[in-house]
Design a protein around this motif. Structure first.
Motif, short mmCIF file in Angstrom:
data_model
loop_
_atom_site.label_atom_id
_atom_site.label_comp_id
_atom_site.label_asym_id
_atom_site.label_seq_id
_atom_site.Cartn_x
_atom_site.Cartn_y
_atom_site.Cartn_z
N UNK A 46 0.83 -1.20 0.00
CA UNK A 46 0.00 0.00 0.00
C UNK A 46 0.86 1.25 0.00
N UNK A 47 2.02 1.18 0.66
CA UNK A 47 2.86 2.37 0.81
C UNK A 47 3.89 2.50 -0.29
N UNK A 48 4.51 1.41 -0.69
CA UNK A 48 5.57 1.47 -1.71
C UNK A 48 5.05 1.37 -3.13
N UNK A 49 3.86 0.83 -3.30
CA UNK A 49 3.33 0.62 -4.63
C UNK A 49 3.53 -0.80 -5.09
N UNK A 100 4.37 4.56 -9.66
CA UNK A 100 3.89 3.32 -9.04
C UNK A 100 2.49 3.51 -8.46
N UNK A 101 1.66 2.51 -8.67
CA UNK A 101 0.33 2.53 -8.09
C UNK A 101 0.29 1.60 -6.88
N UNK A 102 -0.63 1.87 -5.97
CA UNK A 102 -0.83 1.00 -4.83
C UNK A 102 -1.73 -0.14 -5.24
N UNK A 103 -1.83 -1.22 -4.44
CA UNK A 103 -2.73 -2.33 -4.79
C UNK A 103 -4.16 -1.88 -5.04
N UNK A 104 -4.60 -0.80 -4.43
CA UNK A 104 -5.96 -0.32 -4.60
C UNK A 104 -6.15 0.45 -5.90
#
Length: 260
Positions: A41-44, A210-214
């Motif tokens: 969630x934080x690093x992508x 980079x995108x997060x899992x969400x």
């Protein structure tokens, strides 16, 4: 390839040289050229690997004894930051860094021994990336069917290594940052450390698209990444290709890693 207890020729667990009856733990971490997914969630979300040679400089500079050996990165509720032992050997081998650690004769190590003997743990390490290379728009491939951004780490500064309950890379027990998300959850959301890390990770994601899992799939890197949050008393600065040395030190300080 979980952390193991070294075996003597007679099949019994090898013991420390001082004869305290405790076994020697062997740890291999960061399997070279093995791609693993960071889905944080934080690093992508991206793929990452380490190259052989990435640990040579840090091993030469610090020696085996200069790297702390902790359980769950020193964040276990019972063991906390008590060391498991002092590494007697740390070297790069053909496929991975390798470490031998004579376990100290302590109650918490005796509690860990059955799980280590059963291969119940993975391994992980805490480090600072000194040099890396990014491919932000790779073609789809067998190891990367979604075409996620790819990061190749070519040099690190190693701070800590040891067994963990949840490694990020089960195949090689690399677990480069298996604890980032639960570390953030563990911090007080109202304190300065948490807020600084939120901004720091946001800047890292912006730099590399980079995108997060969400968020879904890969993104195009920002042409002008958001500036990193400076340390108090410093002026803002932009970093297009990655974190500066000062920013890396700032990130590690916020994560609770201090240079000895």
């Amino acid at each position: 390839m979980a952390p193991r207890l070294a075996r003597a020729d007679d099949g019994d667990a090898a013991t420390n040289d001082d004869g305290d009856g405790m076994p020697v733990m062997t740890v291999e971490f960061s399997r070279f050229d093995s791609w693993y997914e960071i889905d944080s969630y934080w690093e992508g979300r991206f793929l990452e690997r380490t190259k052989r040679g990435a640990f040579k400089r840090t091993i030469k500079a610090q020696g085996a004894a200069g790297v702390k050996v902790l359980f769950n990165h020193g964040r276990d509720m019972q063991i906390d930051q008590k060391v498991l032992g002092v590494a007697s050997l740390l070297e790069e081998r053909e496929s991975s860094p390798y470490m031998e650690v004579p376990l100290l004769d302590t109650s918490y190590n005796r509690d860990l021994v059955p799980g280590l003997r059963a291969g119940a743990y993975g391994s992980s390490f805490m480090f600072e990336v000194m040099k890396d290379q990014w491919d932000h728009e790779p073609a789809a491939s067998e190891h990367n069917p979604e075409g996620l951004p790819e990061r190749t780490i070519t040099e690190v500064k190693l701070f800590e290594a040891g067994p963990v309950t949840w490694p990020a890379n089960p195949d090689s027990t690399a677990g480069l940052r298996s604890g980032v998300d639960w570390l953030m959850d563990d911090l007080d959301r109202d304190d300065d450390q948490h807020n600084e890390l939120v901004r720091s990770f946001a800047a890292f994601r912006a730099m590399h698209g980079l995108r997060t899992p969400l968020d879904g799939g890969p993104a195009t890197p920002a042409e002008e990444p958001a500036p990193l949050t400076p340390a108090p008393g410093t002026s803002p600065a932009r970093h297009v290709t990655g974190l500066s040395a000062a920013a890396r030190r700032r990130r590690m300080t916020l994560l609770g890693v201090k240079e000895g």
